[in-house]
Write an enzyme that holds these catalytic residues in place. Structure first.
Site, short mmCIF file in Angstrom:
data_model
loop_
_atom_site.label_atom_id
_atom_site.label_comp_id
_atom_site.label_asym_id
_atom_site.label_seq_id
_atom_site.Cartn_x
_atom_site.Cartn_y
_atom_site.Cartn_z
N LYS A 219 0.85 -1.20 0.00
CA LYS A 219 0.00 0.00 0.00
C LYS A 219 0.88 1.24 0.00
CE LYS A 219 -3.22 2.60 3.00
NZ LYS A 219 -4.10 2.57 4.20
N ASP A 224 -2.41 10.14 3.86
CA ASP A 224 -3.82 9.78 4.02
C ASP A 224 -4.51 10.83 4.88
OD1 ASP A 224 -6.26 8.58 4.22
OD2 ASP A 224 -5.60 6.86 5.42
N LYS A 231 -9.86 12.93 8.31
CA LYS A 231 -9.42 12.50 9.64
C LYS A 231 -9.30 13.70 10.57
CE LYS A 231 -6.44 8.60 8.20
NZ LYS A 231 -7.08 7.50 8.93
N GLU A 303 -9.28 3.91 1.95
CA GLU A 303 -8.75 4.04 0.59
C GLU A 303 -7.74 2.96 0.24
OE1 GLU A 303 -7.54 5.53 3.17
OE2 GLU A 303 -5.43 5.02 2.92
N ARG A 305 -7.59 -0.29 0.81
CA ARG A 305 -8.16 -1.51 0.22
C ARG A 305 -8.61 -1.26 -1.21
NH1 ARG A 305 -12.59 -1.86 4.90
NH2 ARG A 305 -10.88 -0.77 5.92
N1 BES Z 1 -4.28 4.39 6.97
C1 BES Z 1 -5.44 4.11 7.73
C2 BES Z 1 -5.26 3.03 8.78
C3 BES Z 1 -4.35 3.33 9.93
C4 BES Z 1 -4.67 4.28 10.87
C5 BES Z 1 -3.22 2.57 10.12
C6 BES Z 1 -3.86 4.49 11.95
C7 BES Z 1 -2.40 2.76 11.19
C8 BES Z 1 -2.72 3.74 12.11
C9 BES Z 1 -6.56 3.64 6.82
O1 BES Z 1 -6.57 4.14 5.53
C10 BES Z 1 -7.86 4.04 7.47
O2 BES Z 1 -8.03 5.20 7.68
N2 BES Z 1 -8.67 3.05 7.80
C11 BES Z 1 -9.91 3.29 8.45
C12 BES Z 1 -10.96 2.44 7.77
C13 BES Z 1 -12.37 2.78 8.14
C14 BES Z 1 -12.73 4.16 7.64
C15 BES Z 1 -13.30 1.75 7.54
C16 BES Z 1 -9.76 2.86 9.91
O3 BES Z 1 -9.06 1.90 10.18
O4 BES Z 1 -10.32 3.55 10.75
ZN ZN Z 2 -4.71 4.69 4.77
ZN ZN Z 3 -7.57 6.01 5.32
#
Ligand code: BES
Ligand code: ZN
Ligand code: ZN
Length: 451
Positions: A219, A224, A231, A303, A305
């Site tokens: 990835k 992000d 966020k 994003e 996935r």
């Molecule tokens: N990059 C993040 C996941 C992440 C956050 C990894 C903090 C390590 C530390 C990912 O893109 C994300 O934001 N995932 C969301 C998914 C949700 C919106 C379904 C998550 O995990 O909250």
């Molecule tokens: Zn991410």
């Molecule tokens: Zn994300």
């Protein structure tokens, strides 16, 4: 040579002497009264994972005493390079683990700030080339992740991949911007199109076509923001590391190429910035994918996935012997196993068992999580084939893995690593900041399977 090592036969190196906590008192009783008095005056109690410099009668350092939990555990070496005074040290009966942890602990990210000190140097005799290669890979992964987006855009990530390819005479190619649409990578394009640095699919190929095919996917979200489902500040702050999976794929690739393993290696990195602009993909959009499945965007912050879906489809098309992906995919995986442990998802029990075995052996902690099929309904969509976000607040790392699985062809031996790629605080061998996770274990696995 890394700056934490010195060539063999440097003169007057200080010896590091390891003893166990349980041996400490009897060891102490056999020392000179000067040493005994010094240890007592320092109130040094010989606790596991502590050390003390011992002077000679001229007040120079005679040796460094270090205490470990058991005589086969040298992880405490990972605390010494930046805590012993600068100078040259040696350890009798060096082993892979001692050298590895020394080197991992010595790492400093110096791109933007002069280090306060240099690491102490350990005398490294010949025979540790593989360990040093691992350290180079780990340093590369950490440098890529620690570099902020300003200097690690999709274009910069691509340049890093290109450099690696040229170092190992691998083939490099990439599909950039609107060409992603022409070449049928609509999901990567949809996520990355809002950035001024265009999205891309980076590809590296190495090795003999006749050898078993290993494909690594990472990835590469260079930043992000969450997209329109933005966020909060605290959650966004660390998101330069969201290309950590890509860095891991490149680091592991370098180990495989360095070892000249008889495999045909392919690396696929979808690289984007998940940012906001007028043309950003939006919550509720339905986007198409390389596989032809439609994806409802339940959340623009899921994003990773989405871009991985196109890369996994392309990876599957060649039916590799082994398909691995690395991704900082979910916060939920961090809730489940914390920051230090890599979450492993695979339906291949034998593969899981072996990777876990090598994880333990390499002190590269990995825990398996289930790709629990009954949760598939949580990513159903009423208007598309699948939703990128779960309808439930629970099991988020599992539903993310289930989403990825939709794009991996049946019968392929596939493992997905949901990783933190970051040390929240410093521990032996693991300085605060970017970290390479699971790649030492996976390399050992691949090495032993294909060598
Ligand atoms: N990059 C993040 C996941 C992440 C956050 C990894 C903090 C390590 C530390 C990912 O893109 C994300 O934001 N995932 C969301 C998914 C949700 C919106 C379904 C998550 O995990 O909250
Ligand atoms: Zn991410
Ligand atoms: Zn994300």
């Amino acid at each position: 040579m890394l700056n934490c090592f010195a060539a063999e036969k440097s003169s007057d190196a200080v010896s590091i002497i390891f003893i166990t906590e349980s041996d400490f008192n009897s060891w102490k009783s056999k020392q000179s009264s000067l040493t005994q008095n010094w240890l007592s005056a320092q109130n040094f109690l010989g606790k596991t994972d502590s050390h003390c410099l011992i002077p000679d009668k001229n007040g120079k350092i005679d040796f460094a005493l270090a205490i470990h939990a058991d005589k086969n555990n040298f992880t405490y070496m990972g605390s010494l390079a930046n805590s012993l005074p600068e100078g040259i040290y040696c350890l009798e009966k060096l082993n892979h683990q001692a050298v590895l942890f020394w080197g991992m602990g010595a790492y400093q990210f110096t791109k933007y700030k002069k280090p306060k000190r240099n690491p102490a140097k350990l005398i490294l005799p010949k025979g540790f080339e593989n360990t040093v290669a691992q350290l180079h890979a780990i340093y590369t992964v950490r440098n890529l992740i620690n570099t902020p987006t300003e200097n690690m855009s999709p274009a910069d990530l691509s340049a890093a991949a290109k450099k690696l390819a040229s170092d190992f005479k691998a083939d490099f190619s990439e599909i950039i911007g609107d060409n992603l649409l022409k070449e049928n990578y609509p999901a990567i394009h949809a996520v990355g199109r809002a950035s001024t640095t265009p999205p891309r699919l980076i590809e590296l190929n190495w090795g003999n076509k006749k050898h078993p095919k290993i494909t690594l996917v990472g990835k590469g979200v260079c930043f992000d923001t969450g997209g329109l489902d933005i966020k909060p500040a605290a959650g966004m702050l660390g998101m330069k590391k969201d290309m950590g999976g890509a860095a891991h794929a490149l680091g592991l690739a370098s180990l495989i190429m360095q070892a000249k393993l008889p495999v045909k290696l392919r690396v696929l990195i979808p690289a984007v910035e998940n940012v906001i602009s007028g043309n950003a993909y939006k919550p509720g959009d339905v986007i198409s994918t390389r596989k032809g499945l439609t994806v409802e965007i339940g959340n623009t912050d899921a994003e990773g996935r989405v871009i991985l879906s196109d890369a996994l489809t392309e990876a599957s098309s060649e039916n590799p012997d082994l398909l691995l992906d690395f991704a900082t995919l979910t916060g939920a995986a961090r809730i489940a196993v914390g920051t230090d442990i890599s979450a492993l998802f695979t339906d291949d029990n034998k593969l899981a068992e072996e990777i876990l075995y090598y994880g333990e052996k390499a002190q590269d902690p990995i825990w398996r999580m289930p790709i629990y099929k009954p949760y598939r309904k949580l990513i159903d969509s009423t208007i598309a084939d699948v939703n990128n976000a779960s309808s439930s607040g629970y099991g988020g790392a599992i539903t993310a893995a289930l989403f990825l699985k939709e794009f991996v062809s049946d019968g392929i031996s596939w493992a997905h690593f949901d990783i933190m790629a970051w040390n929240a605080s410093t521990s032996a061998g693991h300085p605060e900041g970017a970290e390479a996770m699971a790649i030492r274990a996976v390399f050992e696995y691949i090495y032993n399977r294909y060598k």
